[in-house]
Design a protein around this motif. Structure first.
Motif, PDB file in Angstrom:
ATOM      1  N   PRO A   3      26.973  82.938  32.652  1.00 30.84           N
ATOM      2  CA  PRO A   3      26.898  84.118  31.818  1.00 30.84           C
ATOM      3  C   PRO A   3      28.033  85.313  32.304  1.00 30.84           C
ATOM      4  O   PRO A   3      29.196  85.072  32.813  1.00 30.84           O
ATOM      5  N   ALA A   4      27.658  85.752  30.705  1.00 32.86           N
ATOM      6  CA  ALA A   4      29.035  87.040  30.344  1.00 32.86           C
ATOM      7  C   ALA A   4      29.046  88.053  30.158  1.00 32.86           C
ATOM      8  O   ALA A   4      27.658  88.222  29.950  1.00 32.86           O
ATOM      9  N   VAL A   5      29.708  89.108  30.504  1.00 36.80           N
ATOM     10  CA  VAL A   5      29.092  90.863  30.231  1.00 36.80           C
ATOM     11  C   VAL A   5      30.800  91.124  29.762  1.00 36.80           C
ATOM     12  O   VAL A   5      31.929  89.910  29.814  1.00 36.80           O
ATOM     13  N   ASP A   6      30.559  92.386  29.295  1.00 34.04           N
ATOM     14  CA  ASP A   6      31.697  92.447  28.660  1.00 34.04           C
ATOM     15  C   ASP A   6      32.615  93.488  30.334  1.00 34.04           C
ATOM     16  O   ASP A   6      32.187  93.962  31.090  1.00 34.04           O
ATOM     17  N   GLU A   7      34.200  93.264  29.620  1.00 35.67           N
ATOM     18  CA  GLU A   7      34.836  93.222  30.944  1.00 35.67           C
ATOM     19  C   GLU A   7      34.929  94.837  31.117  1.00 35.67           C
ATOM     20  O   GLU A   7      34.914  95.137  32.752  1.00 35.67           O
ATOM     21  N   ALA A   8      34.216  95.604  30.180  1.00 37.88           N
ATOM     22  CA  ALA A   8      34.622  97.605  30.667  1.00 37.88           C
ATOM     23  C   ALA A   8      33.442  97.181  31.112  1.00 37.88           C
ATOM     24  O   ALA A   8      32.812  98.297  31.877  1.00 37.88           O
ATOM     25  N   ALA A  26      38.295  90.359  26.875  1.00 37.82           N
ATOM     26  CA  ALA A  26      37.676  90.601  26.884  1.00 37.82           C
ATOM     27  C   ALA A  26      35.905  90.564  28.259  1.00 37.82           C
ATOM     28  O   ALA A  26      35.555  91.980  27.573  1.00 37.82           O
ATOM     29  N   LYS A  27      36.212  89.240  27.924  1.00 32.68           N
ATOM     30  CA  LYS A  27      34.379  89.023  27.874  1.00 32.68           C
ATOM     31  C   LYS A  27      34.564  88.953  29.689  1.00 32.68           C
ATOM     32  O   LYS A  27      35.715  87.374  30.104  1.00 32.68           O
ATOM     33  N   SER A  79      30.894  89.422  42.257  1.00 35.72           N
ATOM     34  CA  SER A  79      31.287  87.890  42.856  1.00 35.72           C
ATOM     35  C   SER A  79      32.995  87.890  41.840  1.00 35.72           C
ATOM     36  O   SER A  79      33.480  88.926  42.637  1.00 35.72           O
ATOM     37  N   TRP A  80      32.696  86.367  40.909  1.00 38.79           N
ATOM     38  CA  TRP A  80      33.841  85.971  40.512  1.00 38.79           C
ATOM     39  C   TRP A  80      34.098  85.743  39.539  1.00 38.79           C
ATOM     40  O   TRP A  80      33.039  84.966  39.093  1.00 38.79           O
ATOM     41  N   GLY A  81      35.095  85.632  38.445  1.00 34.28           N
ATOM     42  CA  GLY A  81      34.614  84.912  37.126  1.00 34.28           C
ATOM     43  C   GLY A  81      36.578  84.464  36.595  1.00 34.28           C
ATOM     44  O   GLY A  81      37.589  84.853  37.313  1.00 34.28           O
ATOM     45  N   HIS A 103      43.206  83.760  33.432  1.00 35.75           N
ATOM     46  CA  HIS A 103      43.005  85.333  34.274  1.00 35.75           C
ATOM     47  C   HIS A 103      41.611  85.009  34.846  1.00 35.75           C
ATOM     48  O   HIS A 103      40.516  85.415  34.551  1.00 35.75           O
ATOM     49  N   TYR A 104      41.823  85.223  36.571  1.00 36.07           N
ATOM     50  CA  TYR A 104      40.790  85.058  37.151  1.00 36.07           C
ATOM     51  C   TYR A 104      40.610  86.080  38.169  1.00 36.07           C
ATOM     52  O   TYR A 104      41.298  87.002  38.194  1.00 36.07           O
ATOM     53  N   ALA A 105      39.123  86.727  38.104  1.00 34.97           N
ATOM     54  CA  ALA A 105      39.229  88.183  38.867  1.00 34.97           C
ATOM     55  C   ALA A 105      37.783  87.797  39.484  1.00 34.97           C
ATOM     56  O   ALA A 105      36.779  87.591  39.599  1.00 34.97           O
ATOM     57  N   SER A 106      38.286  89.172  40.879  1.00 34.65           N
ATOM     58  CA  SER A 106      37.037  89.525  41.097  1.00 34.65           C
ATOM     59  C   SER A 106      36.417  90.770  41.284  1.00 34.65           C
ATOM     60  O   SER A 106      37.367  91.662  41.010  1.00 34.65           O
TER      61      SER A 106
END
Length: 284
Positions: A58-63, A21-22, A14-16, A2-5
């Motif tokens: 680097p990762a952050v919570d999806e929320a 949920a990360k 950004s995008w990733g 699952h890619y997202a902007s």
């Protein structure tokens, strides 16, 4: 995958890749593989990032991120009308000889969880759950036998419609281009990840009530036929979007009508593509 902007908690677009949920940042705030998801599609990076590669980002919570449309500034958004037999029957537009085509402007789009803006000038705000595809590279006069070679990925779309403006004349563009009415996301899934497109199910819910449900195999004009038709009259570029049509069950044709009101929560879920959720808000 699952890619997202998105916009990071620090306010950086950004995008990733989203997993468990990360959100793993592959854009300017992270691995910097490409400036945007559109650039990643154009440069052939989209769909090629390995798990080992994105796990180092680097990762952050999806929320904690704000979702943007996966493709934020496509040059062209081509929308297809009445492209499921169930919707043809409820509208009375049956046995079409060619696809019904209209355009949506890029600045009308919004992402997952953004408000769907019901204009102050209407009392006829409606939903249309759809599947969108993104073009992978320049496409012109593509034969349907080669069409899937030009698809980068798929995502959920909600073509919110201002029905009174749409029905004022034969051209639909006014009713399809108010700000904050083209919901796209939350994800863009690579075409190579999809095993059986026709069996995927699209479902639209309003406040939890199922309003629309259909298999993608029920499209009246198939995806290859749409790509052949659209590229027969206009050149498409990497990152351009085709929105493939909505099934029967839109609010306008329900009895009684099921048009939207402020505060309604609309969800479009497609097998493997996630749930696109937007809450209706009256615009000023």
């Amino acid at each position: 995958m699952h890619y997202a902007s998105f916009v990071s908690p620090e306010g950086t677009p950004s995008w990733g890749i989203v997993e468990d949920a990360k959100v793993y940042d592959l854009g300017p705030g992270g691995l910097d593989l490409a400036p945007t998801l559109s650039d990643a599609v154009r440069e052939g990076i989209f769909g090629t990032v390995s798990r080992d590669q994105f796990a180092a980002a680097p990762a952050v919570d999806e929320a904690d991120v704000r979702f943007l449309p996966p493709v934020t500034k496509p040059e062209k958004i081509i929308c297809i009308g009445v492209n499921y037999r169930s919707h043809q029957e409820e509208t009375g537009k049956v046995e079409q000889k060619a696809p019904t085509v209209f355009t949506r402007f890029a600045d009308t789009q919004m992402g997952h969880l953004a408000p769907a803006l019901m204009p102050a000038s209407t009392t006829q705000f409606d939903y249309e759950g759809e599947m969108a595809l993104v073009i992978s590279h320049d496409a012109w006069q593509v034969p349907k036998e080669e069409a899937f070679d030009y698809v980068a990925g798929y995502g959920a779309y909600n073509d919110f419609s201002v029905r009174d403006w749409q029905r004022n004349a034969s051209q639909w563009i006014p009713g399809k281009n108010f700000p904050g009415t083209g919901a796209f996301g939350p994800y863009l899934v690579p075409a190579s990840d999809i095993e059986d497109l026709d069996s995927m199910v699209l479902q639209t819910r309003v406040n939890g009530e199922v309003r629309q449900q259909a298999a993608l195999g029920d499209l009246y004009f198939s995806i290859p036929e749409l790509i052949e038709y659209v590229t027969g009259f206009t050149k498409l570029s990497a990152g351009d979007v085709i929105v493939t049509g909505t099934p029967g069950g839109v609010g306008l044709f329900m009895e009684p009508q099921g048009l939207l009101s402020e505060g309604d929560v609309v969800e479009v879920e497609i097998t493997g593509l996630g749930v696109l959720r937007n809450t209706v808000q009256r615009s000023e």
